[in-house]
Design an enzyme around this catalytic site. Sequence first.
Site, PDB file in Angstrom:
ATOM      1  N   PRO A  55       0.855  -1.193   0.000  1.00  0.00           N
ATOM      2  CA  PRO A  55       0.000   0.000   0.000  1.00  0.00           C
ATOM      3  C   PRO A  55       0.885   1.235   0.000  1.00  0.00           C
ATOM      4  O   PRO A  55       1.785   1.361   0.840  1.00  0.00           O
ATOM      5  CB  PRO A  55      -0.778  -0.128   1.319  1.00  0.00           C
ATOM      6  CG  PRO A  55       0.083  -0.984   2.195  1.00  0.00           C
ATOM      7  CD  PRO A  55       0.836  -1.908   1.282  1.00  0.00           C
TER       8      PRO A  55
ATOM      9  N   CYS B 277       3.214   3.390   9.168  1.00  0.00           N
ATOM     10  CA  CYS B 277       3.401   4.709   8.552  1.00  0.00           C
ATOM     11  C   CYS B 277       3.894   5.708   9.599  1.00  0.00           C
ATOM     12  O   CYS B 277       3.294   5.840  10.667  1.00  0.00           O
ATOM     13  CB  CYS B 277       2.096   5.190   7.939  1.00  0.00           C
ATOM     14  SG  CYS B 277       2.228   6.814   7.144  1.00  0.00           S
TER      15      CYS B 277
END
Length: 334
Positions: free
Chosen positions: A23, A106
């Site tokens: 992703p 992240c």
Amino acid sequence: MSNPLSPRTSALSADDWRLCVAPMMDWTDRHCRYFHRLLSPRARLYTEMVTSAALVRGKQLRLLEHSQQEHPVALQLGGSDPHELAQAARFGAEAGYDEINLNVGCPSDRVQSGRFGACLMREPALVGDCMKAMRDAVSVPVTVKCRIGVDDQDDYAGLQHFTETMLEAGVEVLVVHARKAWLKGLSPKENREIPPLDYERVYRLKREFPQLVVVINGGITTVEQVQVHLAQLDGVMLGRAAYHDPYLLAQVEAALYGEPLPVRASVLWHMRPYIEAELARGTALKHITRHVLGLYQGEPGARAFRRTLSEGAHLPGAVWDLLEQALAPCPVAA
């Protein structure tokens, strides 16, 4: 958008994660995923991260849009509220996604302020609660993508404890970016490049938790590297390399599964019906062609191919013909 479906039930197989595409924010949108699927019939594709708040509180269900041709495709969620994540996971499963993945990797300021992403590496118990809630809400696999550590948490014991907590929560698949994250002092881009890779730490994790499907991510750029990792682990996740040099996906597919390598131009021609359908919906050509710029990476005509698309796709009225113009200087058999 795919029609809402009841959650899918299937026996989990480690082979399903053998080849994955990471992703990537602003990159792996539905147009990118359609293109990648043409290059690799078997790769497991992941959406950009979608926050649970956007789906549950913002009612932005349009973010779940995808085509049936993308499968197998996973929805990556960002968040830290178990109830909210469970509802978002339910939305994802009803939309037809094959997997729900939680982002625990992240490092951007935005996710830190929202108490999700890599900062959750410090809160394994909370992540465990989130995973339990999502697993109770859906029947598709619920997985985690994490780092090997965060900030001064830089020993194997921290990753080991995190993994034990995930197993207690019922997690069966762990995707590990083999770098730790620095939440202060490094940008997201620097966090993808500066912290050193530690593949051996991920190998050790698999040896000590053999019941867990372990997928490695980070710095993997060649077919040979993929094969080296697969000798130790269940799967490999390609990130920036698959975006900047997308034909690498076809090359890995050929090496792992014996698929014949497609001609690059034929991949684009197979995209024509999709592109024309999107143009008819009002999608600007530039939103699709930005993902194919690297198709001829390293090949004769690559620079002209990129220039034609970059200069023309943003112009009003740009249509399929522009791609034919871009292909003109490229070798037919490449």
